[in-house]
Design a protein around this motif. Structure first.
Motif, mmCIF file in Angstrom:
data_model
loop_
_atom_site.group_PDB
_atom_site.id
_atom_site.type_symbol
_atom_site.label_atom_id
_atom_site.label_comp_id
_atom_site.label_asym_id
_atom_site.label_seq_id
_atom_site.Cartn_x
_atom_site.Cartn_y
_atom_site.Cartn_z
ATOM 1 N N LEU A 1 -3.213 -9.495 -3.197
ATOM 2 C CA LEU A 1 -2.855 -8.104 -3.711
ATOM 3 C C LEU A 1 -1.531 -7.438 -2.691
ATOM 4 N N LYS A 2 -1.231 -7.771 -1.681
ATOM 5 C CA LYS A 2 0.112 -7.356 -0.958
ATOM 6 C C LYS A 2 1.051 -7.939 -1.725
ATOM 7 N N ASN A 3 1.071 -9.006 -1.972
ATOM 8 C CA ASN A 3 2.353 -9.502 -2.836
ATOM 9 C C ASN A 3 2.511 -8.806 -4.234
ATOM 10 N N ILE A 4 1.416 -8.392 -4.613
ATOM 11 C CA ILE A 4 1.812 -7.667 -5.784
ATOM 12 C C ILE A 4 2.092 -6.436 -5.621
ATOM 13 N N LEU A 5 1.687 -5.699 -4.616
ATOM 14 C CA LEU A 5 2.112 -4.366 -4.043
ATOM 15 C C LEU A 5 3.394 -4.419 -3.588
ATOM 16 N N GLN A 6 3.856 -5.523 -2.933
ATOM 17 C CA GLN A 6 5.250 -5.576 -2.500
ATOM 18 C C GLN A 6 6.318 -5.509 -3.676
ATOM 19 N N VAL A 7 6.182 -6.137 -4.798
ATOM 20 C CA VAL A 7 6.848 -6.353 -5.829
ATOM 21 C C VAL A 7 6.964 -4.799 -6.456
ATOM 22 N N ALA A 8 5.944 -4.142 -6.530
ATOM 23 C CA ALA A 8 5.904 -2.842 -7.206
ATOM 24 C C ALA A 8 6.684 -1.622 -6.248
ATOM 25 N N GLU A 9 6.446 -1.922 -4.964
ATOM 26 C CA GLU A 9 7.040 -1.302 -4.088
ATOM 27 C C GLU A 9 8.813 -1.511 -4.059
#
Length: 1096
Positions: free
Chosen positions: A776-784
């Motif tokens: 989930l952090k990897n996905i959040l990093q892309v969105a951020e």
């Protein structure tokens, strides 16, 4: 008076000076004979130059004597023979020459009055004479040209008029004084028999047997007779003056006695007279004292109005400036507002995308947070289980090791220690807070002083830069005292020398012109700054004719100018004439354009400035107020683009720009004033730099002191923090001590086993949840990352908008301030105008009263008197004097009659005394002058006599004769003795015993001797050879021609009835042959022997 000097080339020692002084006026003539052995040719070796002034070029007669038309005769510049039978008009030409040049009728011996020269049946006669006027001795050559035409008309009533014309025929003057001036300038003497010798004059003087007549002829020819007559007249005047002085001395004594009597009586009434004069003066002073007091009352009103008028202009200027600032601020606000709207619209377009990305990030972050929460729960549970496990094992150990119980007194001691430690902890916390506040204050002071330090460093750098620039400019200005080109840079003279060298070497087709400022000079020094502000860098620019020269100049500049500081090069076709800008230039009746305000030495520079800057369309207006009126309040003048004020401000139709220039740098003429001003500026900058550096050192000292305090407080803070941690640890240790209880160790061990199994289960769940959190952090990093990129875009736009908003706020504040100032000054202006109006009305009333008082004062005394006393004191003094005068008047008689008699006697005595003194001075001076003049006259007489005798002897030797001239100056006689043949020299005969031809020959010798001692541009002889035989005529002719050939600068006109056919052919000899008049013929023609020969 003579314009030419004859030069004789003789044997060494024969004649060293033309004028010799003799101590004995009447010494024996035997001394003169010693100098008679001169070479025969010595008098003929004269300077040979063509006559340039005074010779006769032509003469024409109309209705003169018996001739209707005679001439024009064109005379040569050297020898002219006028030949013809009797009645052909030869003597008429000579007579017309005398009369035409202002001579009297009696001087011609042809008539007693001028009217006798008018032809019978005619009303007037005309004479036209052309005189040569060339060379360095020419008379007014710029007016008359190379010839002067003298026209004279003789009327039947005996009057005559003159018309002096130039060579082109233009009338110059009609006054006889002008003709007299011309004759004096050319040394022409028409009444001198040596210049013009007529038949009658020759018979009277030369053919006369009276030796006194010959002496008179000599005196008249040398003008010594005129000098003698003048001296006699002066001596008679002196004798009359001496008689007048004797009579005047006698009369003076009588007048002096009368004057003393009247003076004694006058003094007796002088006291009353002085008082009357004082009273009259007091009346005059009283009249003007009233005026002065009223003027003093008016002066403060005038000064107030004058000051208010000055302030009025200031108010008008302030209102205009405020209105301009309001307009400028409004325009600035509108521009910034439009710019901000554009940027805001751009940022608004990015917001929807940012919101979408932000929502996605929030959803992703929520998922991550939820996963982390679950992970943290497992982690917390694991920690709790670990801690329980640790506590269980610890408890078990404690139970095993401890067997004793804690007593009551120990518990009380523990509580007392905890309370004491808590009080210490509170004191430490309070001290830490106080230290933190002090540290904040020190940090704020340090930040403030650092900002001040940065600002002062920047100011110090700016002042140093300005000081270096001013010092450099001062050095250049001092160098420009010796070389004005150094104003444009210290390297400019060397650079211009290099340009000159390159031009001589052929590197330039046309020599470049520059710097342009070196060729322009403001006519009005007050407009110098305006011109520099207008031209700016063009003052240092150079101009080339073509691009090839431009490239060569660029290459040459690279050696003398550093990169970035090279002056501008303008390519403009060179022309030798300034453009005609009459139709496209600005013309104002009051203010000049830049073109008309400059003196430009080179037309190339003027054309360059016209093409590049348009200086013919720029006005120069000293006052900024007038500049606004001309350019902004009304429509600008035709062809006017802009204007510059004396302060260098630039004025357009709707804009106004202040100048960055303070003083002119390149074009100022007063170098000393500029140097003085720059020296003052350098001193000011040095003082400013010293003050700035002192302030900088003070700020640096403040920063160091505050940093020292801050470091000390930080050390103290760290000590407090250490004490707080130690105290907290002690309190925790005391609070964690619990009473030992009896516990079943076995139960605790079972709980420890169960707890361990739970820990293993939680660890496995935690690992699974950790992998989910990472995904989930990897996905959040892309969105951020996407959201951050969008935020960065918006941030960049907002960063641009931020300063603009600040500018908008500032512009809005400036606009409001400008409006408030405008309203303030408009109100002040209205109040000021109302005040001026009231004061002017008051002044008008006072001035009207003053005019009435001045008119009354002028009736009393017309001239203004400066009075220092008051009206009151003058009035008291006048009353006192009136009382004294009235009492004294009763005691004396008629005062006016006594005063008048005294002044009359005094005036007569002083006038007579002055005349006698002046006459005595005149007699003394006259005696000194006449003594010197008689001495000079005697020297002239002896000198001319000797030269005449020597020349006569030399001329006789040509015919192998001998003879001499004997002068008797006491008896005023002149005798000539001649021996026809040299072998009979022992017996000299008087000319009366000679034959007619020999007598004529001796006469010619005598005339030639007189020619040698007199000066005249031309010589005229009438029938000089009439009594000579062929041999004597030939010898006389040869002598005359030889003299004429040696004197090319003189003209000779010889009248003879002979044919002159035997004369040699020469370009210097011209024969004018008169034809015998036929019956009924009205015009006499003449033939030139050498028609094709040119006068040289």
């Amino acid at each position: 008076m003579g314009k030419r000097k004859e030069e004789s080339i003789s044997k060494p020692g024969s004649q060293k000076r033309l004028r010799q002084e003799y101590t004995d006026e009447y010494s024996d003539e035997s001394n003169e004979e010693e100098n008679s052995q001169l070479s025969p040719d010595s008098n003929f070796s004269l300077l040979s130059t063509v006559g340039e002034v005074g010779i006769i070029e032509s003469i024409q007669l109309k209705n003169f004597m018996c001739h209707s038309m005679l001439g024009p005769f064109q005379f040569g510049s050297n020898v002219n023979f006028v030949v013809g039978n009797n009645g052909s008009g030869k003597s008429s030409v000579l007579t017309a020459l005398i009369v035409g040049l202002g001579g009297k009728a009696t001087a011609t011996n042809r008539g007693s009055a001028l009217k006798m020269f008018v032809q019978d049946g005619e009303t007037s006669a005309d004479i036209s004479i052309t005189l040569r006027n060339q060379g360095r001795d020419a008379f007014k050559p710029e007016v008359y040209g190379s010839s002067i035409i003298v026209n004279q008309r003789i009327n039947l009533d005996g009057s005559r008029s003159y018309r002096l014309k130039s060579k082109s025929g233009t009338l110059v003057s009609s006054k006889k004084e002008e003709l007299v001036g011309i004759l004096d300038h050319f040394n022409i003497q028409v009444d001198n028999p040596v210049s013009i010798l007529t038949q009658e004059m020759s018979k009277h003087f030369l053919q006369s047997k009276n030796e006194g007549d010959k002496y008179k002829f000599f005196m008249k020819a040398t003008q010594l007779e005129q000098m003698k007559e003048d001296y006699s007249s002066i001596m008679k005047t002196k004798e009359k003056t001496c008689n007048q002085i004797k009579q005047g001395v006698e009369r003076l004594e009588e007048l002096k006695q009368l004057y003393c009597e009247k003076k004694k009586r006058y003094k007796s009434i002088g006291f009353v007279n002085d008082m009357r004069n004082n009273l009259e003066k007091l009346k005059h002073q009283m009249a003007w004292a009233v005026v002065s007091e009223m003027e003093k009352e008016i002066q403060p009103i005038k000064e107030g109005i004058r000051a208010e008028e000055v302030n009025k202009n200031k108010f008008v200027q302030k209102v205009e400036e405020c209105q301009a600032k309001v307009n400028e601020a409004a325009a600035k606000y509108k521009a910034i507002q439009d710019k901000l709207i554009t940027i805001s619209e751009e940022a608004q377009a990015l917001h929807p995308q940012c919101i979408s990305l932000k929502a996605d990030v929030q959803a992703r972050r929520k998922a991550v947070n939820e996963a982390e929460v679950i992970y943290n729960r497992f982690k917390t549970e694991l920690k709790r289980l670990g801690k329980d496990d640790e506590q269980l094992h610890q408890r078990i150990e404690e139970l095993k090791s401890s067997a004793n119980r804690v007593s009551g007194p120990e518990k009380l001691e523990k509580q007392r220690k905890i309370a004491h430690l808590r009080e210490q902890l509170k004191a430490f916390h309070d001290e830490e807070i106080m230290i933190g506040q002090q540290m904040d204050q020190f940090q704020q002071a340090i930040d403030k002083y650092k900002e001040e330090h940065v600002r002062l460093r920047r100011e110090d750098y700016d002042v140093k830069q300005a000081l270096d620039a001013k010092q450099k400019q001062l050095s250049e200005m001092k160098d420009s005292k010796t070389n004005s080109l150094k104003r444009f840079g210290p390297h400019v003279p060397a650079f211009l020398e290099a340009v000159e060298t390159a031009y001589r070497q052929g590197h330039f087709k046309h020599k470049p012109v520059g710097p342009l400022g070196a060729f322009i000079h403001p006519k009005d020094a007050e407009l110098t700054l305006a011109v520099e502000s207008c031209l700016k860098s063009l003052v240092q620019a150079f101009c080339c004719d073509n691009h090839s020269d431009e490239r060569a100049l660029q290459q040459l500049m690279s050696k003398y100018y550093p990169r970035g500081f090279r002056p501008q090069i303008i390519v403009n076709k060179f022309q030798n004439k300034v453009y005609d800008v009459t139709h496209r230039g600005v013309h104002h009746p009051e203010f000049p354009s830049v073109l008309t305000a400059l003196e430009i030495d080179n037309p190339v520079v003027a054309n360059c400035l016209i093409d590049v800057r348009g200086i013919e369309t720029i006005l120069l207006i000293k006052s900024s107020h007038r500049a606004r009126e001309v350019m902004q309040l009304n429509r600008p003048p035709r062809n006017c683009r802009e204007a510059f004020t004396a302060e260098g401000d630039q004025v357009f139709e709707r804009r106004y720009y202040s100048s960055d220039y303070v003083r002119p740098k390149f074009l100022s003429r007063d170098v000393e004033a500029e140097i003085s001003h720059l020296e003052k500026e350098v001193e000011n900058k040095k003082a400013q730099l010293a003050a700035s550096q002192q302030r900088l050192r003070s700020v640096e000292n403040e920063i160091r002191q505050n940093e020292d305090h801050l470091h000390g407080h930080r050390r103290h803070q760290k000590g407090l923090q250490l004490k707080i941690r130690t105290t907290n640890a002690e309190i925790a240790d005391l609070e964690n001590m619990e009473e030992h209880q009896s516990v079943d160790i076995r139960t605790l061990e079972d709980e420890a086993e169960e707890n361990k199994s739970k820990m293993e289960s939680v660890k496995e769940d935690m690992q699974q949840q950790s992998r989910k959190v990472e995904e989930l952090k990897n996905i959040l990093q892309v969105a951020e990352k996407k959201s951050e990129e969008m935020k960065e875009k918006i941030h960049q736009v907002e960063e641009i908008a931020g300063p603009i908003k600040d500018e908008l706020n500032q512009a809005d504040s400036e606009l409001e301030n400008s409006k408030r100032r405008l309203q303030h000054y408009e109100d002040k202006q209205k109040e000021h105008l109302a005040c001026i109006k009231r004061h002017k009305e008051l002044l008008a009333a006072r001035e009207k009263q003053l005019e009435e008082k001045i008119a009354q004062a002028r009736q009393i005394y017309s001239e203004r008197i400066e009075v220092s006393r008051t009206v009151k004191s003058l009035d008291a003094e006048m009353n006192r004097l009136r009382e004294i005068i009235n009492s004294e008047t009763d005691r004396h008689g008629n005062r006016e009659e006594i005063v008048q008699q005294f002044h009359d006697a005094k005036e007569r005595y002083e006038d007579a005394n002055s005349k006698v003194k002046n006459l005595n001075k005149f007699i003394v001076l006259l005696e000194e002058i006449m003594t010197q003049r008689f001495k000079t006259y005697s020297q002239f007489l002896r000198n001319l006599s000797l030269r005449c005798k020597l020349s006569f002897d030399n001329f006789l030797r040509i015919r192998a004769c001998c003879g001499k001239i004997l002068f008797d100056h006491r008896n005023e006689t002149l005798s000539i003795t001649v021996q026809p043949r040299e072998e009979d020299r022992s017996s000299l005969n008087d000319v009366r015993s000679l034959s007619g031809g020999e007598r004529s020959f001796s006469t010619v010798c005598f005339i030639l001797s007189l020619w040698s001692i007199t000066e005249s541009p031309f010589r005229c002889l009438d029938e000089f050879d009439v009594y000579m035989d062929m041999v004597n005529r030939r010898i006389a002719m040869d002598m005359i021609l030889k003299v004429a050939d040696s004197q090319h600068y003189r003209q000779f006109i010889l009248l003879t009835p002979q044919s002159m056919s035997t004369l040699p052919t020469s370009s210097r000899i011209r024969i004018l042959r008169m034809q015998d008049p036929e019956r009924g013929q009205r015009t006499l023609n003449f033939q030139n022997r050498n028609d094709k020969e040119q006068d040289q």
